[in-house]
Design a protein around this motif. Structure first.
Motif, PDB file in Angstrom:
ATOM      1  N   VAL A  94       0.887  -1.175   0.000  1.00 40.05           N
ATOM      2  CA  VAL A  94       0.000   0.000   0.000  1.00 40.05           C
ATOM      3  C   VAL A  94       0.916   1.213   0.000  1.00 40.05           C
ATOM      4  O   VAL A  94       1.776   1.346   0.868  1.00 40.05           O
ATOM      5  CB  VAL A  94      -0.915   0.035   1.246  1.00 40.05           C
ATOM      6  CG1 VAL A  94      -1.811   1.274   1.207  1.00 40.05           C
ATOM      7  CG2 VAL A  94      -1.739  -1.233   1.363  1.00 40.05           C
ATOM      8  N   SER A  95       0.762   2.070  -0.975  1.00 41.95           N
ATOM      9  CA  SER A  95       1.600   3.269  -1.027  1.00 41.95           C
ATOM     10  C   SER A  95       0.743   4.445  -1.470  1.00 41.95           C
ATOM     11  O   SER A  95      -0.432   4.288  -1.781  1.00 41.95           O
ATOM     12  CB  SER A  95       2.797   3.064  -1.970  1.00 41.95           C
ATOM     13  OG  SER A  95       2.354   2.731  -3.262  1.00 41.95           O
ATOM     14  N   GLY A  96       1.337   5.606  -1.472  1.00 41.95           N
ATOM     15  CA  GLY A  96       0.592   6.783  -1.893  1.00 41.95           C
ATOM     16  C   GLY A  96       1.260   8.069  -1.492  1.00 41.95           C
ATOM     17  O   GLY A  96       2.479   8.125  -1.276  1.00 41.95           O
ATOM     18  N   LYS A  97       0.446   9.104  -1.372  1.00 43.41           N
ATOM     19  CA  LYS A  97       0.912  10.452  -1.035  1.00 43.41           C
ATOM     20  C   LYS A  97       0.046  11.004   0.091  1.00 43.41           C
ATOM     21  O   LYS A  97      -1.150  10.712   0.167  1.00 43.41           O
ATOM     22  CB  LYS A  97       0.784  11.375  -2.251  1.00 43.41           C
ATOM     23  CG  LYS A  97       1.576  10.929  -3.476  1.00 43.41           C
ATOM     24  CD  LYS A  97       3.028  11.224  -3.330  1.00 43.41           C
ATOM     25  CE  LYS A  97       3.773  10.949  -4.630  1.00 43.41           C
ATOM     26  NZ  LYS A  97       5.141  11.425  -4.575  1.00 43.41           N
ATOM     27  N   TYR A  98       0.669  11.818   0.942  1.00 44.47           N
ATOM     28  CA  TYR A  98      -0.059  12.422   2.051  1.00 44.47           C
ATOM     29  C   TYR A  98       0.504  13.795   2.366  1.00 44.47           C
ATOM     30  O   TYR A  98       1.605  14.152   1.958  1.00 44.47           O
ATOM     31  CB  TYR A  98       0.015  11.531   3.303  1.00 44.47           C
ATOM     32  CG  TYR A  98       1.367  11.532   3.969  1.00 44.47           C
ATOM     33  CD1 TYR A  98       1.599  12.330   5.086  1.00 44.47           C
ATOM     34  CD2 TYR A  98       2.417  10.761   3.490  1.00 44.47           C
ATOM     35  CE1 TYR A  98       2.848  12.349   5.706  1.00 44.47           C
ATOM     36  CE2 TYR A  98       3.657  10.773   4.099  1.00 44.47           C
ATOM     37  CZ  TYR A  98       3.860  11.570   5.197  1.00 44.47           C
ATOM     38  OH  TYR A  98       5.098  11.597   5.802  1.00 44.47           O
ATOM     39  N   HIS A  99      -0.294  14.551   3.094  1.00 46.54           N
ATOM     40  CA  HIS A  99       0.099  15.856   3.596  1.00 46.54           C
ATOM     41  C   HIS A  99      -0.381  15.923   5.035  1.00 46.54           C
ATOM     42  O   HIS A  99      -0.986  14.978   5.535  1.00 46.54           O
ATOM     43  CB  HIS A  99      -0.523  16.964   2.737  1.00 46.54           C
ATOM     44  CG  HIS A  99       0.095  18.309   2.948  1.00 46.54           C
ATOM     45  ND1 HIS A  99      -0.436  19.221   3.806  1.00 46.54           N
ATOM     46  CD2 HIS A  99       1.199  18.882   2.412  1.00 46.54           C
ATOM     47  CE1 HIS A  99       0.309  20.312   3.801  1.00 46.54           C
ATOM     48  NE2 HIS A  99       1.318  20.141   2.956  1.00 46.54           N
ATOM     49  N   SER A 100      -0.145  16.997   5.689  1.00 45.66           N
ATOM     50  CA  SER A 100      -0.528  17.105   7.096  1.00 45.66           C
ATOM     51  C   SER A 100      -2.029  16.987   7.307  1.00 45.66           C
ATOM     52  O   SER A 100      -2.481  16.654   8.385  1.00 45.66           O
ATOM     53  CB  SER A 100      -0.027  18.422   7.683  1.00 45.66           C
ATOM     54  OG  SER A 100      -0.592  19.509   6.978  1.00 45.66           O
ATOM     55  N   ASN A 101      -2.824  17.227   6.271  1.00 41.80           N
ATOM     56  CA  ASN A 101      -4.266  17.198   6.483  1.00 41.80           C
ATOM     57  C   ASN A 101      -4.975  15.976   5.909  1.00 41.80           C
ATOM     58  O   ASN A 101      -5.932  15.501   6.500  1.00 41.80           O
ATOM     59  CB  ASN A 101      -4.925  18.479   5.952  1.00 41.80           C
ATOM     60  CG  ASN A 101      -4.537  18.794   4.530  1.00 41.80           C
ATOM     61  OD1 ASN A 101      -3.688  18.143   3.941  1.00 41.80           O
ATOM     62  ND2 ASN A 101      -5.155  19.807   3.953  1.00 41.80           N
ATOM     63  N   TYR A 102      -4.567  15.430   4.762  1.00 41.66           N
ATOM     64  CA  TYR A 102      -5.281  14.304   4.154  1.00 41.66           C
ATOM     65  C   TYR A 102      -4.333  13.336   3.449  1.00 41.66           C
ATOM     66  O   TYR A 102      -3.209  13.678   3.099  1.00 41.66           O
ATOM     67  CB  TYR A 102      -6.322  14.793   3.131  1.00 41.66           C
ATOM     68  CG  TYR A 102      -7.441  15.559   3.777  1.00 41.66           C
ATOM     69  CD1 TYR A 102      -8.369  14.908   4.573  1.00 41.66           C
ATOM     70  CD2 TYR A 102      -7.544  16.932   3.613  1.00 41.66           C
ATOM     71  CE1 TYR A 102      -9.387  15.621   5.203  1.00 41.66           C
ATOM     72  CE2 TYR A 102      -8.560  17.644   4.239  1.00 41.66           C
ATOM     73  CZ  TYR A 102      -9.472  16.964   5.036  1.00 41.66           C
ATOM     74  OH  TYR A 102     -10.458  17.669   5.666  1.00 41.66           O
ATOM     75  N   ILE A 103      -4.875  12.143   3.191  1.00 42.07           N
ATOM     76  CA  ILE A 103      -4.219  11.184   2.302  1.00 42.07           C
ATOM     77  C   ILE A 103      -4.658  11.580   0.892  1.00 42.07           C
ATOM     78  O   ILE A 103      -5.858  11.634   0.600  1.00 42.07           O
ATOM     79  CB  ILE A 103      -4.658   9.737   2.625  1.00 42.07           C
ATOM     80  CG1 ILE A 103      -4.383   9.391   4.091  1.00 42.07           C
ATOM     81  CG2 ILE A 103      -3.990   8.754   1.668  1.00 42.07           C
ATOM     82  CD1 ILE A 103      -2.928   9.450   4.508  1.00 42.07           C
ATOM     83  N   TYR A 104      -3.700  11.897   0.024  1.00 47.20           N
ATOM     84  CA  TYR A 104      -4.018  12.411  -1.302  1.00 47.20           C
ATOM     85  C   TYR A 104      -4.031  11.352  -2.393  1.00 47.20           C
ATOM     86  O   TYR A 104      -4.680  11.526  -3.422  1.00 47.20           O
ATOM     87  CB  TYR A 104      -3.043  13.531  -1.689  1.00 47.20           C
ATOM     88  CG  TYR A 104      -3.441  14.840  -1.065  1.00 47.20           C
ATOM     89  CD1 TYR A 104      -4.193  15.769  -1.770  1.00 47.20           C
ATOM     90  CD2 TYR A 104      -3.100  15.131   0.250  1.00 47.20           C
ATOM     91  CE1 TYR A 104      -4.599  16.952  -1.193  1.00 47.20           C
ATOM     92  CE2 TYR A 104      -3.494  16.319   0.836  1.00 47.20           C
ATOM     93  CZ  TYR A 104      -4.245  17.220   0.124  1.00 47.20           C
ATOM     94  OH  TYR A 104      -4.650  18.392   0.707  1.00 47.20           O
ATOM     95  N   GLN A 105      -3.313  10.252  -2.180  1.00 46.77           N
ATOM     96  CA  GLN A 105      -3.294   9.197  -3.187  1.00 46.77           C
ATOM     97  C   GLN A 105      -3.119   7.861  -2.498  1.00 46.77           C
ATOM     98  O   GLN A 105      -2.396   7.762  -1.491  1.00 46.77           O
ATOM     99  CB  GLN A 105      -2.159   9.405  -4.185  1.00 46.77           C
ATOM    100  CG  GLN A 105      -2.130   8.350  -5.288  1.00 46.77           C
ATOM    101  CD  GLN A 105      -0.918   8.501  -6.176  1.00 46.77           C
ATOM    102  OE1 GLN A 105       0.199   8.457  -5.697  1.00 46.77           O
ATOM    103  NE2 GLN A 105      -1.148   8.693  -7.465  1.00 46.77           N
ATOM    104  N   LEU A 106      -3.769   6.839  -3.038  1.00 41.55           N
ATOM    105  CA  LEU A 106      -3.569   5.466  -2.579  1.00 41.55           C
ATOM    106  C   LEU A 106      -3.304   4.570  -3.771  1.00 41.55           C
ATOM    107  O   LEU A 106      -3.921   4.716  -4.831  1.00 41.55           O
ATOM    108  CB  LEU A 106      -4.799   4.946  -1.825  1.00 41.55           C
ATOM    109  CG  LEU A 106      -4.946   5.408  -0.392  1.00 41.55           C
ATOM    110  CD1 LEU A 106      -6.261   4.927   0.193  1.00 41.55           C
ATOM    111  CD2 LEU A 106      -3.781   4.929   0.449  1.00 41.55           C
TER     112      LEU A 106
END
Length: 168
Positions: A94-106
């Motif tokens: 499981v990988s993706g992108k995140y920021h301090s507020n939300y998970i942006y990609q899975l």
């Protein structure tokens, strides 16, 4: 002599107990909102659903164990991206992108190399995978607020019927 016998009995007892192969990929994201877990008590994962907001961030996640869908984590907007697993197929990454507020990609990767993508490739990357080569995704945990998924972690384990516990 007594010490040798004690050690021999202790080692024999250790061989009788099957080894557990479990690992946790620590959560990423800001972590605000209400905690969730995709309760994994129904057997193996057989499908995944992911909802995203207008090609922006992840708003909802749902897993199916056997034929039973878990309660959705987050919210449902529009049509989800969905991946149904083949017999014997498992989630291995499981990988993706995140920021301090939300998970942006899975991105979910299966043992057969199939991939489910949802969201946008924005901000910092994460990559979750098991510490044991025979392990598979057992459940997801994290947090969600009224808008989307704010934190995500992964729990891995070897399915008991398929595990080979001959290693000590």
């Amino acid at each position: 002599m007594f010490v040798f016998l004690f050690v021999a009995v202790l080692c024999t007892g250790c061989l009788a107990v099957p080894m557990m192969h479990y690992s946790y990929s620590p959560s990423v994201g800001g972590g605000s909102g209400t905690s969730f877990s995709t309760e994994g008590g129904y057997g193996k994962i057989t499908a995944i659903r992911v909802w995203e907001l207008n090609n922006a961030y992840i708003v909802g996640i749902q897993l199916r164990y056997g034929g039973i869908w878990t309660e959705r984590a987050g919210r449902e907007i529009g049509v989800p991206e969905e991946l149904e697993l083949f017999d014997g197929e498992t989630i291995v990454q499981v990988s993706g992108k995140y920021h301090s507020n939300y998970i942006y990609q899975l991105k979910f990767v299966t043992s057969r190399g199939r991939i489910l993508f949802a969201g946008q490739p924005l901000y910092a990357s994460f990559n979750f995978y098991a510490s044991h080569p025979d392990a598979e995704l057992k459940l997801l945990s994290g947090r969600s607020d009224g808008s989307g998924i704010t934190a995500l972690g992964a729990h891995w384990g070897v399915h008991e019927e398929e595990s080979n516990t001959t290693d000590v």
